[in-house]
Design a protein around this motif. Structure first.
Motif, mmCIF file in Angstrom:
data_model
loop_
_atom_site.group_PDB
_atom_site.id
_atom_site.type_symbol
_atom_site.label_atom_id
_atom_site.label_comp_id
_atom_site.label_asym_id
_atom_site.label_seq_id
_atom_site.Cartn_x
_atom_site.Cartn_y
_atom_site.Cartn_z
ATOM 1 N N CYS A 117 -2.190 -18.131 15.872
ATOM 2 C CA CYS A 117 -3.082 -16.955 17.064
ATOM 3 C C CYS A 117 -2.347 -15.652 16.900
ATOM 4 O O CYS A 117 -3.103 -14.693 17.103
ATOM 5 C CB CYS A 117 -2.849 -17.559 18.553
ATOM 6 S SG CYS A 117 -3.691 -19.226 18.707
ATOM 7 N N MET A 150 -3.412 -13.771 14.029
ATOM 8 C CA MET A 150 -4.950 -13.220 14.203
ATOM 9 C C MET A 150 -4.958 -11.759 14.629
ATOM 10 O O MET A 150 -5.660 -11.023 14.276
ATOM 11 C CB MET A 150 -5.886 -14.369 15.287
ATOM 12 C CG MET A 150 -6.956 -13.643 15.415
ATOM 13 S SD MET A 150 -7.738 -14.936 16.492
ATOM 14 C CE MET A 150 -6.932 -14.698 18.146
ATOM 15 N N ILE A 172 -7.724 -8.935 14.396
ATOM 16 C CA ILE A 172 -8.656 -9.208 15.062
ATOM 17 C C ILE A 172 -9.413 -7.668 15.821
ATOM 18 O O ILE A 172 -10.755 -7.898 15.866
ATOM 19 C CB ILE A 172 -8.456 -9.805 16.220
ATOM 20 C CG1 ILE A 172 -9.603 -10.388 17.139
ATOM 21 C CG2 ILE A 172 -7.447 -9.270 17.440
ATOM 22 C CD1 ILE A 172 -10.415 -11.475 16.459
ATOM 23 N N LYS A 188 -9.153 -13.328 8.141
ATOM 24 C CA LYS A 188 -10.175 -12.218 8.529
ATOM 25 C C LYS A 188 -11.437 -12.603 8.004
ATOM 26 O O LYS A 188 -12.585 -12.518 8.614
ATOM 27 C CB LYS A 188 -9.732 -10.881 8.212
ATOM 28 C CG LYS A 188 -10.638 -9.999 8.596
ATOM 29 C CD LYS A 188 -10.009 -8.214 8.072
ATOM 30 C CE LYS A 188 -11.170 -7.483 8.502
ATOM 31 N NZ LYS A 188 -11.052 -6.065 8.141
#
Length: 106
Positions: free
Chosen positions: A33, A36, A40, A95
């Motif tokens: 996470c 990310m 993001i 991504k």
């Protein structure tokens, strides 16, 4: 991930899914996470048709169980209250993979 709107209640969730949106399920302790975070905001800026929400799995565990979100990070897309796509697994997501998921939801 400061451009994400945090969901903190089931009521927030029910109101949010009325929009064309992507729910991102994550947790503070999750290394995948954290990865990310490197992309993001780019995803959010490149997909203005969607509103992006953040759900902390640990704070909203009952919702995650109901939605069968067993792995994080995971993405679920909605439009007008209906689920239109799901990218749910316990694997790290790039991504490019996230963008392919979003493109497939349209």
């Amino acid at each position: 991930m400061n451009e994400l709107i945090e969901i903190t209640s089931v009521e927030d969730y029910k109101n949010a899914i009325k929009n064309k949106c992507i729910m991102i399920f994550s947790a503070q302790w999750c290394p995948d996470c954290h990865f990310m975070k490197t992309y993001i905001n780019d995803i959010i800026n490149e997909n203005k048709d969607y509103i992006f929400y953040y759900v902390d799995r640990d704070k909203m565990i009952d919702l995650c169980i109901d939605l069968e979100i067993l792995g994080i990070p995971s993405f679920v897309a909605y439009n007008q209250g209906k689920e239109i796509g799901r990218f749910v697994s316990k694997l790290r997501k790039t991504k490019e993979e996230v963008q392919m998921f979003i493109n497939g939801c349209e």
